[in-house]
Design an enzyme around this catalytic site. Structure first.
Site, mmCIF file in Angstrom:
data_model
loop_
_atom_site.group_PDB
_atom_site.id
_atom_site.type_symbol
_atom_site.label_atom_id
_atom_site.label_comp_id
_atom_site.label_asym_id
_atom_site.label_seq_id
_atom_site.Cartn_x
_atom_site.Cartn_y
_atom_site.Cartn_z
ATOM 1 N N HIS A 72 0.795 -1.284 -0.050
ATOM 2 C CA HIS A 72 0.018 -0.140 -0.030
ATOM 3 C C HIS A 72 0.824 1.270 -0.147
ATOM 4 O O HIS A 72 1.714 1.454 0.969
ATOM 5 C CB HIS A 72 -1.025 0.158 1.293
ATOM 6 C CG HIS A 72 -1.972 -0.926 1.160
ATOM 7 N ND1 HIS A 72 -3.160 -0.741 2.046
ATOM 8 C CD2 HIS A 72 -2.335 -1.815 0.333
ATOM 9 C CE1 HIS A 72 -4.073 -1.824 1.616
ATOM 10 N NE2 HIS A 72 -3.542 -2.419 0.643
ATOM 11 N N PRO A 292 -5.299 0.354 18.210
ATOM 12 C CA PRO A 292 -4.831 -0.255 16.847
ATOM 13 C C PRO A 292 -5.009 0.847 15.772
ATOM 14 O O PRO A 292 -4.540 0.705 14.643
ATOM 15 C CB PRO A 292 -5.841 -1.173 16.582
ATOM 16 C CG PRO A 292 -7.061 -0.830 17.485
ATOM 17 C CD PRO A 292 -6.431 -0.303 18.697
ATOM 18 N N LYS A 296 0.423 0.029 14.809
ATOM 19 C CA LYS A 296 1.731 -0.013 15.630
ATOM 20 C C LYS A 296 2.135 -1.403 16.501
ATOM 21 O O LYS A 296 3.207 -1.518 16.724
ATOM 22 C CB LYS A 296 2.198 1.124 16.303
ATOM 23 C CG LYS A 296 2.323 2.558 15.488
ATOM 24 C CD LYS A 296 3.177 2.496 14.465
ATOM 25 C CE LYS A 296 3.001 3.420 13.369
ATOM 26 N NZ LYS A 296 3.578 3.049 12.311
ATOM 27 N N TYR A 384 3.424 6.772 10.156
ATOM 28 C CA TYR A 384 2.687 5.573 9.691
ATOM 29 C C TYR A 384 3.672 4.584 9.060
ATOM 30 O O TYR A 384 3.267 3.319 9.455
ATOM 31 C CB TYR A 384 1.517 5.961 8.903
ATOM 32 C CG TYR A 384 0.531 5.024 8.648
ATOM 33 C CD1 TYR A 384 -0.555 5.128 9.303
ATOM 34 C CD2 TYR A 384 0.666 4.128 7.316
ATOM 35 C CE1 TYR A 384 -1.692 4.234 8.991
ATOM 36 C CE2 TYR A 384 -0.502 3.234 7.142
ATOM 37 C CZ TYR A 384 -1.525 3.286 8.101
ATOM 38 O OH TYR A 384 -2.376 2.384 8.041
#
Length: 389
Positions: A72, A292, A296, A384
């Site tokens: 992604h 969540p 992580k 992220y």
């Protein structure tokens, strides 16, 4: 039995550490209170940072992950009826990979079995002993007898409720915790994902997340009160609710189907300090929990394993204790940054039952600012995809 490193817990962190140690020629034994089938029956999320992907490759267990994992390059934030894409690849040069934690665990188990490394399942009353000295050992019960494993070090990879952290209570352990006033109702179904990337939604009715396990299996979540139970939510009620929280085009494109699994997970942040007690180390969920929202949990476990493995390799290769002495500090520095990011994502995307109009306006302003600021998007993307080890 005698080994160099005794590992409590055969989840991803214990298996990853064991595989790295075995490849480095460091003898290890993994011990768990349940069996292989029980562990593989646990359904968990799996958005992998580049660091975790690299650790799987280093362990020699990444082949299937690269074949079946979904790369992604970004994700979407949905708010005020519109979507904004965070371009992870464009902003950081790095992507993430969606690969189920269950599959990652299976890969590591298969490699461990192929290597002939020892795992003891169905071990009751596992207890660490004498880890303050130079001769630690474990005891456990199996088949009606008490057994003992002597070792140089103990790695506590046994989760939040395991015996490792329980063994260090009252020995200078300090804990930090934040409990959030809601949970995530999750539904897993064999339906194609509504989008090729994840969608995080902030809506007046509450948070929603469109995630996936594969091109044919989807995982969806909605924010619910802690007082809710799974039994209150039929599949139809869930599908109706999540579509209300998404932009109209996404809701219309969503394919629904019967659930394979439904559960409600409470959200909390938790950190234990330090992570080293003599020759016992806390690794993964034994030392920290994150909500969540920022994906992580599994990735932090992988970075813990990185720091501990490097320290143990240095100890056995160079007879230096510098790496294991630095383990707790290095791991906690990265843990707290990930805790901060997970907290910030949770605060940004959820509706809090006790917040007033001012708090809500600030949240809306933050989302609006984020959508128009490349600097803010870059900061989010950097966190992220994962901070460097």
């Amino acid at each position: 039995m005698r080994t160099q490193v005794a590992i409590i817990g055969s989840g991803p962190s214990g298996l990853l550490l064991g595989q790295l140690l075995s490849k480095a020629g460091i003898d290890n034994v993994i011990i768990d209170r349940v069996d292989r089938d029980y562990i593989l029956g646990r359904i968990r999320a799996g958005v992998l940072e580049a660091g975790a992907i690299g650790m799987m490759d280093r362990a020699g267990a990444g082949t299937r992950m690269h074949k079946e994992g979904l790369v992604h390059d970004g994700f979407a934030l949905s708010f005020s009826g519109r979507r904004h894409r965070i371009d992870l690849k464009g902003l950081t040069g790095t992507s993430v990979m969606v690969y189920g934690q269950t599959e990652l665990t299976r890969d590591l188990m298969d490699h461990r079995e192929a290597d002939g490394s020892k795992t003891i399942y169905n071990a009751a009353h596992v207890t660490p002993h004498d880890f303050d000295g130079e001769s630690p050992y474990l005891t456990y019960e199996k088949d009606g007898a008490t057994h003992r494993i002597d070792c140089d070090f103990i790695a506590g990879c046994d989760g939040y409720h395991g015996p490792s952290r329980a063994a260090v209570e009252g020995r200078g352990l300090k804990t930090y915790e934040k409990v959030y006033p809601f949970g995530w109702l999750g539904l897993l179904a064999d339906v194609p994902p509504v989008d090729h990337e994840l969608i995080y939604a902030n809506h007046a009715r509450g948070f929603a997340l469109c995630s996936q396990r594969s091109l044919t299996r989807s995982r969806y979540y909605v924010q619910v009160p802690l007082s809710d139970t799974v039994e209150q939510w039929s599949d139809d009620a869930f599908w109706d609710e999540i579509r209300r929280r998404l932009p109209a085009d996404v809701a219309e494109a969503m394919v629904t189907g019967p659930s394979i699994e439904k559960s409600i997970a409470p959200l909390r942040s938790f950190v234990a300090e330090p992570l080293r007690f003599g020759r016992l180390f806390l690794v993964g969920d034994a030392g920290h929990i994150v909500p969540p929202t920022g994906a992580k949990g599994l990735n932090l476990a992988a970075s813990d394993v990185h720091y501990l493995f490097e320290g143990l390799k240095e100890f056995y290769g160079d007879r230096s204790s510098a790496g294991i002495d630095a383990y707790s500090g290095r791991a906690l520095s990265r843990i707290w940054k990930a805790e901060r990011f997970s907290w910030s994502m949770t605060m940004l995307l959820h509706r809090f039952p006790d917040e007033g109009d001012f708090d809500q306006k600030v949240q809306e302003a933050e989302l609006d600012y984020l959508s128009g600021s490349s600097a803010a998007q870059t900061a989010m993307a950097e966190n992220y995809v994962g901070l460097p080890y």
